[in-house]
Each structure stands twice: as C-alpha cells, then as structure tokens.
Write an enzyme that holds these catalytic residues in place. Structure first.
Site, short mmCIF file in Angstrom:
data_model
loop_
_atom_site.label_atom_id
_atom_site.label_comp_id
_atom_site.label_asym_id
_atom_site.label_seq_id
_atom_site.Cartn_x
_atom_site.Cartn_y
_atom_site.Cartn_z
N ASP A 8 0.88 -1.17 0.00
CA ASP A 8 0.00 0.00 0.00
C ASP A 8 0.92 1.23 0.00
O ASP A 8 2.14 1.10 -0.19
CB ASP A 8 -1.01 -0.04 1.17
CG ASP A 8 -0.37 0.17 2.53
OD1 ASP A 8 0.88 0.28 2.61
OD2 ASP A 8 -1.10 0.22 3.53
N CYS A 65 3.01 -3.41 3.92
CA CYS A 65 2.24 -2.24 4.34
C CYS A 65 3.00 -1.61 5.51
O CYS A 65 4.19 -1.90 5.69
CB CYS A 65 0.78 -2.58 4.68
SG CYS A 65 0.52 -3.68 6.09
N THR A 67 2.74 -1.95 8.79
CA THR A 67 3.11 -2.94 9.80
C THR A 67 3.22 -4.36 9.25
O THR A 67 3.79 -5.23 9.93
CB THR A 67 2.05 -2.99 10.91
OG1 THR A 67 0.80 -3.35 10.29
CG2 THR A 67 1.91 -1.65 11.62
N HIS A 98 8.46 -25.08 7.75
CA HIS A 98 7.45 -25.79 8.55
C HIS A 98 6.01 -25.51 8.11
O HIS A 98 5.15 -26.38 8.22
CB HIS A 98 7.59 -25.41 10.03
CG HIS A 98 8.82 -25.99 10.67
ND1 HIS A 98 9.04 -25.97 12.04
CD2 HIS A 98 9.91 -26.59 10.13
CE1 HIS A 98 10.20 -26.55 12.31
NE2 HIS A 98 10.75 -26.92 11.16
N HIS A 133 5.51 -32.13 8.83
CA HIS A 133 4.80 -30.86 8.64
C HIS A 133 3.70 -30.95 7.60
O HIS A 133 2.80 -30.13 7.57
CB HIS A 133 5.80 -29.76 8.26
CG HIS A 133 6.88 -29.59 9.27
ND1 HIS A 133 6.63 -29.13 10.55
CD2 HIS A 133 8.20 -29.86 9.21
CE1 HIS A 133 7.77 -29.12 11.23
NE2 HIS A 133 8.73 -29.56 10.45
C1 RB5 Z 1 -1.66 2.67 6.60
O1 RB5 Z 1 -1.60 3.84 7.35
C2 RB5 Z 1 -1.54 1.46 7.54
O2 RB5 Z 1 -2.69 1.33 8.30
C3 RB5 Z 1 -1.30 0.21 6.72
O3 RB5 Z 1 -0.17 0.39 5.92
C4 RB5 Z 1 -1.01 -1.06 7.50
O4 RB5 Z 1 -0.04 -0.87 8.45
C5 RB5 Z 1 -2.18 -1.78 8.02
O5 RB5 Z 1 -2.08 -2.87 8.61
#
Ligand code: RB5
Length: 147
Positions: A8, A65, A67, A98, A133
């Site tokens: 994203d 993204c 996180t 695994h 596995h």
């Molecule tokens: C975008 O601000 C953020 O929410 C997205 O990149 C991600 O971290 C969501 O899980």
C-alpha cells in the site's frame, strides 16, 4: 519461480527495495504496485496478490504495508494462501520450512531495508520440509474448508 509483489502507500519504499533485491538475484517478478504515493486500501493489494498465488499464477507473493499486519490478515482470508508476517530471517525460514508459507508480509515501519532483504532471501531460499509438517499443512487446508 515467479514472485508477485504489492504494497500500500505505507510500503512503497520497502517494496521498491525488495524489487531491487530480486533484480540483483535474477529472480523473475511482477510488481503489482501501487506506483504513486496516493493513499490506497491495503486489502485491495493483498487480495490481488493472494488470488494470483492461490491460482498458481505466481509462485510466491510479497506484501508490504506499514506494519505488515493488515496485509497478513487479508491474505490469510484467501483459500490456499498461507501468509507469514516476518520480522526476522529465522521466522522467514521457519515459515517456509514448517508452514509452507506462500506469501511473505513485511512492515515498512517495522523492519529496515537491510533486515527486509535478509528476510526475503531466507524466504526465497528455504524449501518446505514436508515430512511431519505435511499433515499439519493439510490440517490448515481442512480448517479452510470447514471453517
Ligand atoms: C496505513 O496507514 C496502515 O494502516 C497500513 O499500511 C497497515 O499498516 C495496516 O495494517
């Protein structure tokens, strides 16, 4: 091996770093964007990559993204996708060996470029061990179909 990547807006720079790593390694890839920094919704990109991996159009997927969490949640809703959110090379190796993970999720706000490159390398170079596995991965498939 053909890798499909997407992110994203919060994962663009790390995705580009990983594209560069794949180019250097000579691995075939397709970059599914986005190409601008305009705000987008991570589920759209996670689903695009997940559908391609589930359909066998890509060998493995890579999703970035902020996180990595949102991408991994969405990817794991898709039947046939086993997405692993990794912050270390060890996790990436185990996810392949695994869990037979077929989508790697990373957080640009969590891991630096060098660490992410190492994670990608570990993910690409580790094979599923099978053996004990295999029946566990089969149980993942059963959970998908039984709910
Ligand atoms: C975008 O601000 C953020 O929410 C997205 O990149 C991600 O971290 C969501 O899980």
């Amino acid at each position: 091996m053909r890798i499909l990547l997407a992110s994203d807006h919060a994962g663009i720079e790390l995705r580009q770093e990983l594209v560069a790593a794949l180019k250097e390694r000579g691995v075939a890839y397709e970059d599914a964007g986005p190409q601008t920094r305009e705000s987008v919704d991570y589920p759209d990109f996670a689903s695009k990559v997940s559908r391609a991996v589930a359909a066998g159009e890509a060998t493995l997927g890579v999703l970035v993204c902020g996180t990595g969490i949102g991408m991994s949640i969405v990817a794991n809703k898709h039947r046939g996708v086993r997405a692993a959110l990794c912050t270390t090379e060890f996790e990436a190796r185990m996810a392949r060996a695994h869990n037979d993970a077929n989508v790697l999720c990373l957080g640009q706000r969590v891991v630096g470029a060098g660490v992410a490159r190492g994670i990608l390398e570990a993910f690409l170079s580790t094979a599923f061990e099978g053996g004990r596995h295999e029946k566990r991965v089969q149980k993942i498939r059963e959970a998908e179909s039984q709910g």
